[in-house]
Design an enzyme around this catalytic site. Structure first.
Site, PDB file in Angstrom:
ATOM      1  N   LEU A   1     -24.097  26.827  57.348  1.00 28.11           N
ATOM      2  CA  LEU A   1     -23.150  27.345  58.071  1.00 28.11           C
ATOM      3  C   LEU A   1     -23.210  28.436  57.128  1.00 28.11           C
ATOM      4  CD1 LEU A   1     -20.710  25.152  59.329  1.00 28.11           C
ATOM      5  CD2 LEU A   1     -22.261  26.322  60.831  1.00 28.11           C
ATOM      6  N   GLY A   2     -23.639  28.607  56.059  1.00 31.38           N
ATOM      7  CA  GLY A   2     -23.258  30.032  55.147  1.00 31.38           C
ATOM      8  C   GLY A   2     -23.489  29.727  53.403  1.00 31.38           C
TER       9      GLY A   2
ATOM     10  N   VAL B   1     -22.638  26.220  52.384  1.00 33.79           N
ATOM     11  CA  VAL B   1     -21.833  25.664  54.015  1.00 33.79           C
ATOM     12  C   VAL B   1     -22.126  24.555  54.428  1.00 33.79           C
ATOM     13  CG1 VAL B   1     -19.423  25.599  55.303  1.00 33.79           C
ATOM     14  CG2 VAL B   1     -19.067  26.703  53.239  1.00 33.79           C
TER      15      VAL B   1
ATOM     16  N   GLY C   1     -23.256  30.829  49.306  1.00 30.37           N
ATOM     17  CA  GLY C   1     -23.763  32.349  48.531  1.00 30.37           C
ATOM     18  C   GLY C   1     -23.553  31.924  47.310  1.00 30.37           C
ATOM     19  N   GLY C   2     -22.935  32.152  46.299  1.00 29.60           N
ATOM     20  CA  GLY C   2     -23.499  32.347  44.268  1.00 29.60           C
ATOM     21  C   GLY C   2     -22.653  30.948  44.312  1.00 29.60           C
ATOM     22  N   MET C   3     -21.757  30.684  45.057  1.00 26.04           N
ATOM     23  CA  MET C   3     -21.191  29.395  44.098  1.00 26.04           C
ATOM     24  C   MET C   3     -21.643  28.299  45.166  1.00 26.04           C
ATOM     25  SD  MET C   3     -17.038  31.251  43.609  1.00 26.04           S
ATOM     26  CE  MET C   3     -16.654  29.585  43.505  1.00 26.04           C
ATOM     27  N   ALA C   4     -21.548  28.244  46.791  1.00 26.54           N
ATOM     28  CA  ALA C   4     -22.075  26.979  47.205  1.00 26.54           C
ATOM     29  C   ALA C   4     -22.668  27.261  48.135  1.00 26.54           C
ATOM     30  CB  ALA C   4     -20.049  26.166  47.615  1.00 26.54           C
TER      31      ALA C   4
ATOM     32  N   LYS D   1     -19.022  21.737  52.232  1.00 28.59           N
ATOM     33  CA  LYS D   1     -18.800  22.549  51.273  1.00 28.59           C
ATOM     34  C   LYS D   1     -19.636  22.043  50.023  1.00 28.59           C
ATOM     35  CE  LYS D   1     -16.490  26.349  50.736  1.00 28.59           C
ATOM     36  NZ  LYS D   1     -17.082  27.864  50.812  1.00 28.59           N
TER      37      LYS D   1
ATOM     38  N   ASP E   1      -9.571  34.882  46.164  1.00 30.90           N
ATOM     39  CA  ASP E   1     -10.058  35.123  46.496  1.00 30.90           C
ATOM     40  C   ASP E   1      -9.893  35.573  47.959  1.00 30.90           C
ATOM     41  OD1 ASP E   1     -12.483  36.262  45.993  1.00 30.90           O
ATOM     42  OD2 ASP E   1     -13.418  33.942  45.982  1.00 30.90           O
TER      43      ASP E   1
END
Length: 346
Positions: free
Chosen positions: A16-17, A24, A19-22, A39, A130
């Site tokens: 679904l998405g 989803v 990013g640099g950390m995780a 996630k 955040d």
């Protein structure tokens, strides 16, 4: 994608998405027969034991929240490859990052919903840290939900950071958080104010293209100059939320919502900023640049108008480029050293 299921019950279907950390994933809970969002922590962060522990601990705390404007957390655990995961409510819809500029009434209504969700979290002792458009989800029925309480503080704790992460968060980062100072409810108010600024004007308060821009980010353009249709009362509330000193911001999400809706009372109003009634200049100066965790790294100072003396002219300095790193960890150390050096300059 690696693993196709986690926890023995959550079948990963599609991303679904990312990013640099995780990442989803839309997933299926085979025990309760319902869609969920899982996630999964990025592989390069899974080796940090302290990060994993904080990631899971904060997720467990956020699981105690129950509010229509907060994404519910159902479960946490570790996958077979030792990567932590969080199982959350699946919100069918979009993020505010994908909406662009909105009519005033719509933008304010979304911000007020976010205020309600943040107020609930603050009452439970959780500061988000955040708040940004990517963490505000809008469901198909029009309900806004605040996401990622579990990962926000964990991100702040790790020393692994990259230039893209700093720049992507800087526009919504409160000055006190960037400086490594204590965060309060007013910290989230600042970040939400920056999101609302972007919804009203079509751009964030600060637009940074490189790390060199952190030393001289420029000024925040008043809302009314970019969006003349915004009523002065709304403009005043948004610009107040972006004050450098937390004491000049609405003291809580509830107070911010009250100002946005025109329902502020003597109890909810904060002391006014010392400036003309209608401000047309909110000069912004880079007060310092420091390394402050995964979402830290830049300090913005919104200076109050000084009607007695003009501000000194900005000093132009040359910017030494950041040495390249052999890997992400080395590059992170180089970025942190560069930021500390910039902060230490007289």
């Amino acid at each position: 994608m690696g693993a196709t299921s986690v926890g023995g019950r959550y079948k990963l279907e599609r991303p679904l998405g990312h990013g640099g950390m995780a990442t989803v994933y839309l997933s299926h809970d085979t025990e309760l027969d319902r869609p969920v969002a899982v996630k999964l922590l990025a592989e390069n962060l899974a080796g940090d034991a302290a990060f994993r522990a904080r990631f899971l601990r904060e997720a467990q705390l956020s699981a105690r929240l129950s509010h229509p404007n907060v994404v519910s957390v159902y479960d946490t655990g570790e996958a077979d490859d030792c990567r932590p995961y969080i199982v959350m409510e699946y919100v069918e819809g979009t993020t505010l990052a994908e909406l662009g500029r909105l009519p005033v009434d719509e933008a304010v209504a979304l911000a007020v919903q976010a205020c309600h969700g943040l107020a609930h979290a603050h009452a439970a002792g959780l500061i988000h840290r955040d708040v940004k458009p990517q963490n505000l989800l809008l469901s198909t029925d029009g309900t806004l939900k605040v996401a990622d309480f579990g990962i926000a503080r964990a991100a702040e704790a790790t020393a692994l950071t990259q230039a893209g992460t700093v720049l992507g968060t800087a526009a919504y980062l409160s000055p006190e958080q960037a400086a490594g100072e204590q965060v309060t409810a007013a910290t989230d108010v600042y970040s939400l104010g920056a999101v609302l600024y972007e919804l009203l004007t079509g751009r964030p308060p600060h637009e940074l293209e490189s790390l060199a821009d952190l030393a001289d980010p420029g000024e925040i353009t008043p809302v009314g100059e970019l969006a003349p249709e915004v009523p002065p009362r709304i403009e005043d509330a948004v610009m107040r939320s972006l004050a450098r000193n937390p004491a000049y911001r609405p003291a809580s999400p509830e107070a911010f919502a009250a100002e946005l809706t025109g329902k502020a009372t003597a109890r909810t109003r904060v002391a006014p900023v010392s400036r003309p009634h209608v401000s047309k200049a909110w000069p912004l100066a880079a007060a310092a640049v420091v390394a402050a965790g995964a979402v830290g790294g830049v300090v913005f100072a919104i200076a109050k108008n000084d009607t007695t003396a003009p501000p000194p002219p900005p000093r132009r300095t040359s910017v030494r480029p950041i040495p390249p790193g052999a890997d992400a960890q080395e590059q992170a150390r180089n970025v942190a050293a560069w930021l500390r050096a910039r902060a230490a300059r007289p």
